[in-house]
Write a protein that holds these residues in place. Structure first.
Motif, PDB file in Angstrom:
ATOM      1  N   PRO A  71     121.653  33.677  68.147  1.00 26.66           N
ATOM      2  CA  PRO A  71     120.318  33.461  68.709  1.00 26.66           C
ATOM      3  C   PRO A  71     120.388  32.458  69.867  1.00 26.66           C
ATOM      4  CG  PRO A  71     120.259  33.274  66.322  1.00 26.66           C
ATOM      5  CD  PRO A  71     121.713  33.323  66.723  1.00 26.66           C
ATOM      6  N   ALA A  72     119.453  32.590  70.797  1.00 26.42           N
ATOM      7  CA  ALA A  72     119.388  31.673  71.940  1.00 26.42           C
ATOM      8  C   ALA A  72     117.963  31.121  72.044  1.00 26.42           C
ATOM      9  CB  ALA A  72     119.837  32.385  73.205  1.00 26.42           C
ATOM     10  N   ALA A  73     117.424  31.044  73.232  1.00 23.84           N
ATOM     11  CA  ALA A  73     116.136  30.395  73.492  1.00 23.84           C
ATOM     12  C   ALA A  73     114.957  31.120  72.850  1.00 23.84           C
ATOM     13  CB  ALA A  73     115.919  30.291  74.994  1.00 23.84           C
ATOM     14  N   ARG A  74     113.945  30.325  72.553  1.00 27.39           N
ATOM     15  CA  ARG A  74     112.656  30.809  72.069  1.00 27.39           C
ATOM     16  C   ARG A  74     111.589  30.067  72.857  1.00 27.39           C
ATOM     17  NH1 ARG A  74     115.771  33.745  69.679  1.00 27.39           N
ATOM     18  NH2 ARG A  74     115.803  34.251  67.482  1.00 27.39           N
ATOM     19  N   HIS A  93     108.620  24.931  73.547  1.00 28.00           N
ATOM     20  CA  HIS A  93     110.002  25.271  73.206  1.00 28.00           C
ATOM     21  C   HIS A  93     110.464  24.467  71.992  1.00 28.00           C
ATOM     22  CE1 HIS A  93     110.573  27.171  77.214  1.00 28.00           C
ATOM     23  NE2 HIS A  93     109.610  26.335  77.518  1.00 28.00           N
ATOM     24  N   PRO A  94     111.210  25.078  71.064  1.00 28.37           N
ATOM     25  CA  PRO A  94     111.680  24.359  69.883  1.00 28.37           C
ATOM     26  C   PRO A  94     112.748  23.316  70.208  1.00 28.37           C
ATOM     27  CG  PRO A  94     112.624  26.553  69.922  1.00 28.37           C
ATOM     28  CD  PRO A  94     111.640  26.484  71.042  1.00 28.37           C
ATOM     29  N   THR A  95     113.223  23.296  71.449  1.00 28.79           N
ATOM     30  CA  THR A  95     114.240  22.320  71.859  1.00 28.79           C
ATOM     31  C   THR A  95     113.621  20.991  72.277  1.00 28.79           C
ATOM     32  OG1 THR A  95     114.197  23.349  74.038  1.00 28.79           O
ATOM     33  CG2 THR A  95     115.946  24.034  72.521  1.00 28.79           C
ATOM     34  N   GLY A  96     112.296  20.863  72.154  1.00 28.29           N
ATOM     35  CA  GLY A  96     111.659  19.567  72.355  1.00 28.29           C
ATOM     36  C   GLY A  96     110.906  19.368  73.651  1.00 28.29           C
ATOM     37  N   PHE A  97     110.485  20.439  74.308  1.00 26.01           N
ATOM     38  CA  PHE A  97     109.665  20.216  75.491  1.00 26.01           C
ATOM     39  C   PHE A  97     108.528  21.237  75.586  1.00 26.01           C
ATOM     40  CE2 PHE A  97     113.260  22.721  76.992  1.00 26.01           C
ATOM     41  CZ  PHE A  97     112.690  23.679  77.814  1.00 26.01           C
ATOM     42  N   GLU A 121     111.992  12.614  72.674  1.00 29.73           N
ATOM     43  CA  GLU A 121     113.109  11.682  72.918  1.00 29.73           C
ATOM     44  C   GLU A 121     114.467  12.375  72.853  1.00 29.73           C
ATOM     45  OE1 GLU A 121     113.088   8.043  73.028  1.00 29.73           O
ATOM     46  OE2 GLU A 121     110.928   8.101  73.391  1.00 29.73           O
ATOM     47  N   THR A 122     114.577  13.424  72.034  1.00 23.43           N
ATOM     48  CA  THR A 122     115.878  14.071  71.825  1.00 23.43           C
ATOM     49  C   THR A 122     116.102  15.317  72.686  1.00 23.43           C
ATOM     50  OG1 THR A 122     114.961  15.344  69.985  1.00 23.43           O
ATOM     51  CG2 THR A 122     116.011  13.224  69.448  1.00 23.43           C
ATOM     52  N   ALA A 123     115.113  15.684  73.503  1.00 23.27           N
ATOM     53  CA  ALA A 123     115.252  16.872  74.348  1.00 23.27           C
ATOM     54  C   ALA A 123     116.215  16.610  75.503  1.00 23.27           C
ATOM     55  CB  ALA A 123     113.893  17.286  74.901  1.00 23.27           C
ATOM     56  N   LYS A 124     116.887  17.667  75.945  1.00 17.98           N
ATOM     57  CA  LYS A 124     117.767  17.554  77.118  1.00 17.98           C
ATOM     58  C   LYS A 124     116.930  17.265  78.361  1.00 17.98           C
ATOM     59  CE  LYS A 124     121.487  20.508  75.519  1.00 17.98           C
ATOM     60  NZ  LYS A 124     122.270  21.716  75.743  1.00 17.98           N
ATOM     61  N   ASP A 125     117.614  16.798  79.395  1.00 20.30           N
ATOM     62  CA  ASP A 125     116.959  16.482  80.653  1.00 20.30           C
ATOM     63  C   ASP A 125     116.566  17.772  81.377  1.00 20.30           C
ATOM     64  OD1 ASP A 125     116.090  15.024  82.937  1.00 20.30           O
ATOM     65  OD2 ASP A 125     118.005  15.485  83.894  1.00 20.30           O
ATOM     66  N   TYR A 126     115.289  18.086  81.363  1.00 18.86           N
ATOM     67  CA  TYR A 126     114.739  19.246  82.064  1.00 18.86           C
ATOM     68  C   TYR A 126     113.573  18.727  82.883  1.00 18.86           C
ATOM     69  CZ  TYR A 126     111.885  23.402  82.799  1.00 18.86           C
ATOM     70  OH  TYR A 126     111.111  24.382  83.364  1.00 18.86           O
ATOM     71  N   ARG A 127     113.558  19.006  84.193  1.00 23.16           N
ATOM     72  CA  ARG A 127     112.556  18.419  85.081  1.00 23.16           C
ATOM     73  C   ARG A 127     111.484  19.396  85.555  1.00 23.16           C
ATOM     74  NH1 ARG A 127     113.810  12.829  85.871  1.00 23.16           N
ATOM     75  NH2 ARG A 127     115.598  12.641  84.483  1.00 23.16           N
ATOM     76  N   THR A 128     111.898  20.519  86.148  1.00 23.23           N
ATOM     77  CA  THR A 128     110.931  21.462  86.706  1.00 23.23           C
ATOM     78  C   THR A 128     111.418  22.897  86.550  1.00 23.23           C
ATOM     79  OG1 THR A 128     111.901  21.400  88.926  1.00 23.23           O
ATOM     80  CG2 THR A 128     110.136  19.826  88.466  1.00 23.23           C
ATOM     81  N   GLY A 129     110.466  23.824  86.625  1.00 20.30           N
ATOM     82  CA  GLY A 129     110.792  25.237  86.560  1.00 20.30           C
ATOM     83  C   GLY A 129     109.950  26.043  87.534  1.00 20.30           C
ATOM     84  N   HIS A 130     110.469  27.177  87.917  1.00 22.34           N
ATOM     85  CA  HIS A 130     109.765  28.118  88.794  1.00 22.34           C
ATOM     86  C   HIS A 130     110.101  29.518  88.294  1.00 22.34           C
ATOM     87  CE1 HIS A 130     109.291  30.701  92.376  1.00 22.34           C
ATOM     88  NE2 HIS A 130     108.222  29.973  92.556  1.00 22.34           N
ATOM     89  N   ARG A 131     109.079  30.356  88.109  1.00 18.83           N
ATOM     90  CA  ARG A 131     109.283  31.707  87.586  1.00 18.83           C
ATOM     91  C   ARG A 131     108.551  32.720  88.444  1.00 18.83           C
ATOM     92  NH1 ARG A 131     109.391  31.457  81.050  1.00 18.83           N
ATOM     93  NH2 ARG A 131     110.207  29.340  80.821  1.00 18.83           N
ATOM     94  N   LEU A 132     109.192  33.871  88.607  1.00 17.76           N
ATOM     95  CA  LEU A 132     108.597  34.991  89.322  1.00 17.76           C
ATOM     96  C   LEU A 132     108.753  36.225  88.441  1.00 17.76           C
ATOM     97  CD1 LEU A 132     107.372  36.317  91.860  1.00 17.76           C
ATOM     98  CD2 LEU A 132     109.720  36.542  92.733  1.00 17.76           C
ATOM     99  N   TYR A 133     107.625  36.859  88.100  1.00 15.92           N
ATOM    100  CA  TYR A 133     107.598  38.064  87.282  1.00 15.92           C
ATOM    101  C   TYR A 133     107.042  39.204  88.126  1.00 15.92           C
ATOM    102  CZ  TYR A 133     107.910  34.968  83.199  1.00 15.92           C
ATOM    103  OH  TYR A 133     108.303  34.040  82.280  1.00 15.92           O
ATOM    104  N   GLY A 134     107.600  40.400  87.944  1.00 12.68           N
ATOM    105  CA  GLY A 134     107.076  41.547  88.664  1.00 12.68           C
ATOM    106  C   GLY A 134     107.306  42.838  87.909  1.00 12.68           C
TER     107      GLY A 134
END
Length: 172
Positions: A71-74, A93-97, A121-134
């Motif tokens: 399993p991977a991301a949810r 996200h179950p990874t803490g953000f 506090e325990t989540a990895k360093d994630y700053r920003t996201g950008h998504r494009l769906y089509g």
């Protein structure tokens, strides 16, 4: 052909093409990890007469032959269409953000960027996201860029998903 349920809230019409369950595969890469293949299931559902879509995504790492490795991301959340073709997307996200995205809808296209990211506090360093769906030739295609772990915004994931169930089966 895009199905539109009779009890779908009018605000959701610009994103009605997303309704249903989608399955497929994609590629992932980032400077801090080894490139990988993944399988994914994405589901967009609606609550009758409510101005949002519910969203759920599950993914699995695949080997070179397309077999499931683990399993991977949810992620789960809500897509909230607004006036003037704007949209707000909230993802957990179950990874803490938790992410809040703001963006624009066009016919069969959604582009969103993070407005904010909150992390435990325990989540990895994630700053920003950008998504494009089509919607391209009947397939849901997307690209996801992120800035994380000290790196600037850059490609992370892309996938092509085929519709498995349609809008008329997408009621919550």
């Amino acid at each position: 052909m895009i199905e539109i349920p009779d009890d779908l809230h009018p605000a959701c019409l610009p994103v009605a093409w997303l309704l249903g369950r989608w399955e497929g595969a994609g590629l992932g890469d980032y400077p801090t990890i080894e490139a990988f293949r993944f399988g994914q299931e994405v589901e967009f559902t609606y609550v009758p007469d409510k101005p949002f879509l519910s969203y759920r995504s599950r993914s699995w790492i695949l080997d070179e032959d397309g077999n499931l490795v683990r399993p991977a991301a949810r992620e789960t959340g809500y897509w909230r269409p607004q006036e003037n073709d704007e949209i707000e997307v909230l993802l957990t996200h179950p990874t803490g953000f938790v992410e809040i995205y703001i963006g624009q809808t066009e016919p069969a296209r959604v582009e969103i960027s993070t407005r904010g990211v909150l992390k435990t506090e325990t989540a990895k360093d994630y700053r920003t996201g950008h998504r494009l769906y089509g919607l391209v030739n009947g397939a849901l295609m997307y690209v996801y860029q992120m800035s994380a772990m000290g790196h600037e915004l850059q490609p992370h994931l892309s996938a092509e998903l085929k519709r498995v169930t349609g809008a008329l089966d997408a009621r919550d």
